[in-house]
Design a protein around this motif. Structure first.
Motif, PDB file in Angstrom:
ATOM      1  N   LYS B   2     -48.829  18.016 -84.674  1.00 41.31           N
ATOM      2  CA  LYS B   2     -47.832  19.001 -84.273  1.00 41.31           C
ATOM      3  C   LYS B   2     -47.257  18.606 -82.903  1.00 41.31           C
ATOM      4  N   ILE B   3     -45.934  18.678 -82.777  1.00 39.83           N
ATOM      5  CA  ILE B   3     -45.301  18.369 -81.499  1.00 39.83           C
ATOM      6  C   ILE B   3     -44.436  19.542 -81.067  1.00 39.83           C
ATOM      7  N   LEU B   4     -44.686  20.044 -79.872  1.00 42.37           N
ATOM      8  CA  LEU B   4     -43.974  21.214 -79.355  1.00 42.37           C
ATOM      9  C   LEU B   4     -43.492  20.907 -77.943  1.00 42.37           C
ATOM     10  N   LYS B   5     -42.815  21.889 -77.345  1.00 43.44           N
ATOM     11  CA  LYS B   5     -42.449  21.678 -75.933  1.00 43.44           C
ATOM     12  C   LYS B   5     -42.679  22.962 -75.140  1.00 43.44           C
ATOM     13  N   LEU B   6     -42.999  22.733 -73.868  1.00 40.39           N
ATOM     14  CA  LEU B   6     -43.277  23.859 -72.967  1.00 40.39           C
ATOM     15  C   LEU B   6     -42.309  23.768 -71.798  1.00 40.39           C
ATOM     16  N   PRO B   7     -41.522  24.834 -71.548  1.00 40.64           N
ATOM     17  CA  PRO B   7     -40.628  24.771 -70.381  1.00 40.64           C
ATOM     18  C   PRO B   7     -41.463  24.601 -69.111  1.00 40.64           C
ATOM     19  N   LYS B   8     -41.036  23.686 -68.247  1.00 30.97           N
ATOM     20  CA  LYS B   8     -41.838  23.383 -67.051  1.00 30.97           C
ATOM     21  C   LYS B   8     -42.149  24.616 -66.216  1.00 30.97           C
ATOM     22  N   GLY B   9     -41.165  25.527 -66.164  1.00 35.69           N
ATOM     23  CA  GLY B   9     -41.339  26.742 -65.363  1.00 35.69           C
ATOM     24  C   GLY B   9     -42.481  27.622 -65.862  1.00 35.69           C
ATOM     25  N   LYS B  10     -42.907  27.366 -67.081  1.00 40.89           N
ATOM     26  CA  LYS B  10     -43.955  28.215 -67.642  1.00 40.89           C
ATOM     27  C   LYS B  10     -45.336  27.553 -67.609  1.00 40.89           C
ATOM     28  N   LEU B  11     -45.420  26.430 -66.907  1.00 45.44           N
ATOM     29  CA  LEU B  11     -46.699  25.732 -66.850  1.00 45.44           C
ATOM     30  C   LEU B  11     -47.775  26.598 -66.176  1.00 45.44           C
ATOM     31  N   ASP B  12     -47.390  27.316 -65.113  1.00 44.24           N
ATOM     32  CA  ASP B  12     -48.352  28.184 -64.406  1.00 44.24           C
ATOM     33  C   ASP B  12     -48.937  29.201 -65.376  1.00 44.24           C
ATOM     34  N   LEU B  13     -48.045  29.752 -66.163  1.00 44.63           N
ATOM     35  CA  LEU B  13     -48.460  30.782 -67.118  1.00 44.63           C
ATOM     36  C   LEU B  13     -49.424  30.188 -68.138  1.00 44.63           C
ATOM     37  N   PHE B  14     -49.057  28.987 -68.598  1.00 46.73           N
ATOM     38  CA  PHE B  14     -49.922  28.299 -69.559  1.00 46.73           C
ATOM     39  C   PHE B  14     -51.306  28.061 -68.942  1.00 46.73           C
ATOM     40  N   ALA B  15     -51.308  27.608 -67.679  1.00 48.26           N
ATOM     41  CA  ALA B  15     -52.578  27.306 -67.003  1.00 48.26           C
ATOM     42  C   ALA B  15     -53.442  28.556 -66.901  1.00 48.26           C
ATOM     43  N   SER B  16     -52.811  29.700 -66.651  1.00 45.15           N
ATOM     44  CA  SER B  16     -53.614  30.921 -66.527  1.00 45.15           C
ATOM     45  C   SER B  16     -54.173  31.343 -67.881  1.00 45.15           C
ATOM     46  N   VAL B  17     -53.394  31.134 -68.933  1.00 47.79           N
ATOM     47  CA  VAL B  17     -53.876  31.497 -70.278  1.00 47.79           C
ATOM     48  C   VAL B  17     -55.024  30.583 -70.712  1.00 47.79           C
ATOM     49  N   VAL B  18     -54.882  29.306 -70.369  1.00 46.20           N
ATOM     50  CA  VAL B  18     -55.823  28.311 -70.870  1.00 46.20           C
ATOM     51  C   VAL B  18     -57.224  28.479 -70.254  1.00 46.20           C
ATOM     52  N   GLN B  19     -57.288  29.224 -69.172  1.00 49.53           N
ATOM     53  CA  GLN B  19     -58.582  29.441 -68.524  1.00 49.53           C
ATOM     54  C   GLN B  19     -59.554  30.227 -69.387  1.00 49.53           C
ATOM     55  N   GLN B  20     -59.031  30.934 -70.388  1.00 52.74           N
ATOM     56  CA  GLN B  20     -59.946  31.653 -71.281  1.00 52.74           C
ATOM     57  C   GLN B  20     -60.748  30.672 -72.157  1.00 52.74           C
ATOM     58  N   PHE B  21     -60.320  29.391 -72.143  1.00 48.98           N
ATOM     59  CA  PHE B  21     -61.033  28.395 -72.940  1.00 48.98           C
ATOM     60  C   PHE B  21     -62.069  27.625 -72.112  1.00 48.98           C
ATOM     61  N   GLY B  22     -62.136  27.929 -70.835  1.00 51.52           N
ATOM     62  CA  GLY B  22     -63.130  27.253 -69.994  1.00 51.52           C
ATOM     63  C   GLY B  22     -62.671  27.178 -68.547  1.00 51.52           C
ATOM     64  N   GLU B  23     -63.622  26.764 -67.715  1.00 54.53           N
ATOM     65  CA  GLU B  23     -63.342  26.614 -66.292  1.00 54.53           C
ATOM     66  C   GLU B  23     -62.314  25.502 -66.116  1.00 54.53           C
ATOM     67  N   LEU B  24     -61.277  25.785 -65.335  1.00 52.33           N
ATOM     68  CA  LEU B  24     -60.180  24.822 -65.220  1.00 52.33           C
ATOM     69  C   LEU B  24     -60.450  23.774 -64.143  1.00 52.33           C
ATOM     70  N   HIS B  25     -60.436  22.501 -64.550  1.00 49.58           N
ATOM     71  CA  HIS B  25     -60.606  21.387 -63.613  1.00 49.58           C
ATOM     72  C   HIS B  25     -59.383  20.480 -63.718  1.00 49.58           C
ATOM     73  N   ALA B  26     -58.933  19.966 -62.581  1.00 47.66           N
ATOM     74  CA  ALA B  26     -57.752  19.104 -62.570  1.00 47.66           C
ATOM     75  C   ALA B  26     -57.825  18.197 -61.343  1.00 47.66           C
ATOM     76  N   PRO B  27     -56.972  17.176 -61.286  1.00 44.02           N
ATOM     77  CA  PRO B  27     -56.960  16.326 -60.084  1.00 44.02           C
ATOM     78  C   PRO B  27     -56.491  17.127 -58.865  1.00 44.02           C
ATOM     79  N   VAL B  28     -57.208  17.013 -57.768  1.00 39.57           N
ATOM     80  CA  VAL B  28     -56.765  17.604 -56.503  1.00 39.57           C
ATOM     81  C   VAL B  28     -56.786  16.489 -55.460  1.00 39.57           C
ATOM     82  N   GLU B  29     -56.046  16.685 -54.383  1.00 33.62           N
ATOM     83  CA  GLU B  29     -55.970  15.637 -53.380  1.00 33.62           C
ATOM     84  C   GLU B  29     -57.183  15.676 -52.453  1.00 33.62           C
ATOM     85  N   GLN B  30     -57.633  14.472 -52.069  1.00 33.53           N
ATOM     86  CA  GLN B  30     -58.744  14.371 -51.114  1.00 33.53           C
ATOM     87  C   GLN B  30     -58.442  13.194 -50.202  1.00 33.53           C
TER      88      GLN B  30
END
Lengths: 248, 344
Positions: B2-30
């Motif tokens: 399946k191929i879909l698209k997500l408007p970039k402006g809604k990425l924050d919203l997606f990230a908040s929803v996806v947290q119900q599937f687990g603790e969110l980890h991503a690259p951060v600067e160090q």
């Protein structure tokens, strides 16, 4: 089964390794339930100075003839001898300038009186007597001491890392002080076991634990020179803790 | 798929929803580099990063882990600490997903590793496309694109992220967002193809791996290995940061005064003096040159014989982590070049 008889001694050094043992506060009662500490001058002045020992642990470097005599006497009464800390294992800070003229050094520091002093170029324990096990570190890690006792009680040799500080530093996902900041970090040639404590705090490794097995000092030297450090400074850093290791 | 698209402006919203599937980890600067970490807050995530210091391997095969505790007379109790923790890894590059697929072959093949297996089951992966830098040669290693091993994979196509849905879990994530995702149209397909083409042209490095295994076979006695041996510090950095180095050492930590204890495993490296040291005192790879040679041979030749492809994915981490600039792409290039044969 009777408890193994243990002696803990200090030659010339800062007593930091013996202190690390005494700092195992919550484990000390467990320890004395398992081993019979017969002679530990730093902890108690009424030790038995004659009895045969199963295990002797010796801190510090041999810097005087008196140190050498004491060490030989300890070796003679002990079945197993463990060198405790970087000075005992590698000569340490006291051995930094051991190739310089001793008489001149004594005069510089003590003047006329120096001539009378019992002082010889600092040596690691293995240069005087046979050493069975080494627990390096400046000071030693408490956990390594406890693990060594646990292993020795089971008749096993204590095992220590044969990899350098870089390994633990990478495991902790630190930024590399050598590559990214061009600092004189001795991580690649220094034996691990400290969990990269200093680089974790962005302080370059000074090599206080001594060289790793099969270190490549020639390549490290070329690397440090390439980073712009002059030979004198590199040499000063490398011999600070482990002149015996660097020379060999 | 399946191929879909997500408007970039809604990425924050997606990230908040996806947290119900687990603790969110991503690259951060160090300090100018990047590390995968638990996000304190979404804006800390850096989705346009070059490479993390450690690969996502650390989530599936931690640098050090307790396998079990044992006690004479009682047997052993496997450690389950953290194995059921649900994590969502957001922003994994294709090469790193590819590397996890390679680890799957090793840890979930003939002999299944239960610790790895549990973590692989409980950690979701959301991939993200990237732009190669000077140390990337994933395309040469055929690892610049992955078609499986992730739950979702995002491609930046300008105003949208085009998303490949890789698993049922990925589909659940999409569904959980309600109608955030949209179907793709012809313009999106063009945007994707343009991105794909641009990425292909952005590579600085090109390493030829066809018949590489055979060239390694021929160059077993090459002088290159001694040269590398003189330079290598055996510091193991390249192995630690490698997304496919899976060697580990196993040791027992005995409790004071008993024969009980715990068994731990920790990352190991074939560059260490004692890696091939056995009980008799024999060391099969005593010379440093033979150890670094072994590392290259295992990645580029031995693994090919066993699994049909090199285990290197061209992520460039070993190159950026080597204090003495030993460069995998350069070594391969030198081995291939005719004029360098004189070094034998």
């Amino acid at each position: 089964m009777s408890k193994p008889k243990v002696g803990i001694f200090g030659l010339t050094g800062c007593a930091g390794d013996q202190l690390a043992i005494l700092n195992c506060e919550d484990r000390l009662l467990d320890l004395v339930a398992l081993i019979d500490i017969r002679d530990f001058p730093m902890a108690s002045s009424d030790g038995n100075q004659e009895c045969a020992l199963d295990i002797a642990m010796v801190e510090g470097a041999v810097v005087t003839m008196r140190d050498a005599r004491r060490l030989r006497a300890i070796r003679q009464r002990s079945a197993t001898l463990v060198a405790l800390g970087t000075c005992a294992v590698w000569g340490g800070v006291a051995a930094m300038d051991r190739d310089l003229d001793r008489a001149k050094l004594l005069e510089e520091v003590y003047g006329e009186l120096g001539k009378e002093y019992d002082s010889c170029p600092a040596r690691a324990l293995h240069e005087i007597v046979k050493v069975d096990h080494n627990i390096t570190g400046c000071p030693i890690e408490k956990e390594h001491f406890l693990a060594a006792v646990a292993s020795l009680l089971n008749g096993d040799p204590p095992l220590y890392p044969a990899y350098p500080v870089c390994t633990e530093c990478r495991m902790r996902e630190n930024n590399c002080l050598l590559i990214e900041r061009g600092e004189l970090c001795c991580g690649p040639i220094t034996v691990a076991g400290c969990d990269a404590r200093c680089p974790q705090l962005r302080i370059p490794c000074v090599g206080c634990r001594g060289p790793v097995t099969d270190a490549n000092p020639a390549s490290a030297l070329a690397l440090f020179e390439e980073k712009g450090f002059d030979r004198e400074r590199i040499w000063a850093r490398l011999r600070t803790f482990a002149p015996v290791g660097v020379a060999s | 798929m399946k191929i879909l698209k997500l408007p970039k402006g809604k990425l924050d919203l997606f990230a908040s929803v996806v947290q119900q599937f687990g603790e969110l980890h991503a690259p951060v600067e160090q300090d100018g580099k990047y590390v995968f970490k638990r996000l304190a807050r979404w804006p800390d995530a850096r989705l346009e990063y070059d490479r993390t210091i450690l690969p996502p391997k650390k989530y599936f095969l931690p640098p050090r882990e307790t396998l079990f505790r044992y006690r004479p007379g009682e047997g052993f109790v496997p450690s389950t600490d953290g194995l059921d923790q649900r994590i969502v890894l957001f922003g994994v590059h294709a090469c790193d997903v590819y590397a996890i697929n390679i680890l799957d072959q090793v840890f979930l093949g003939k002999y299944k590793d239960p610790y790895y297996q549990a973590r692989r089951r409980n950690i979701a992966i959301i991939g993200i496309d990237c732009t190669p830098d000077k140390q990337c040669f994933c395309r040469s290693m055929r690892a610049d694109f992955v078609d499986h091993g992730f739950d979702l994979f995002f491609y930046d196509t300008g105003d949208y992220y085009q998303a490949l849905v890789g698993t049922a879990l990925g589909d659940d994530m999409v569904l959980a967002t309600g109608n955030l995702f949209e179907p793709v149209g012809p313009a999106d397909i063009d945007a994707y193809k343009e991105r794909s083409w641009n990425k292909r042209r952005a590579f600085h490095l090109d390493v030829e791996i066809r018949d590489l295994s055979e060239i390694f076979e021929m160059e077993y006695e090459s002088g290159i290995w001694d040269q590398l041996g003189r330079k290598c510090l055996s510091c193991g950095s390249c192995s630690m940061v490698c997304p496919t180095c899976y060697c580990y050492d196993v040791s027992d930590d005995v409790e004071l005064g008993s024969r009980a204890g715990k068994r731990t495993r920790s990352w190991d490296s074939c560059l260490y003096f004692n890696h091939a040291l056995v009980a008799s005192g024999e060391n099969f790879r005593r010379d440093r040159a033979s150890r670094i040679k072994f590392r290259f041979y295992h990645k580029q030749r031995g693994f090919v014989a066993e699994y049909g492809r090199p285990s290197c994915v061209g992520c460039g981490r070993c190159v950026s982590a080597c204090p003495v600039n030993i460069d995998t792409a350069q070594v391969i290039d030198r081995l291939r070049r005719v004029e360098d044969v004189g070094s034998r």
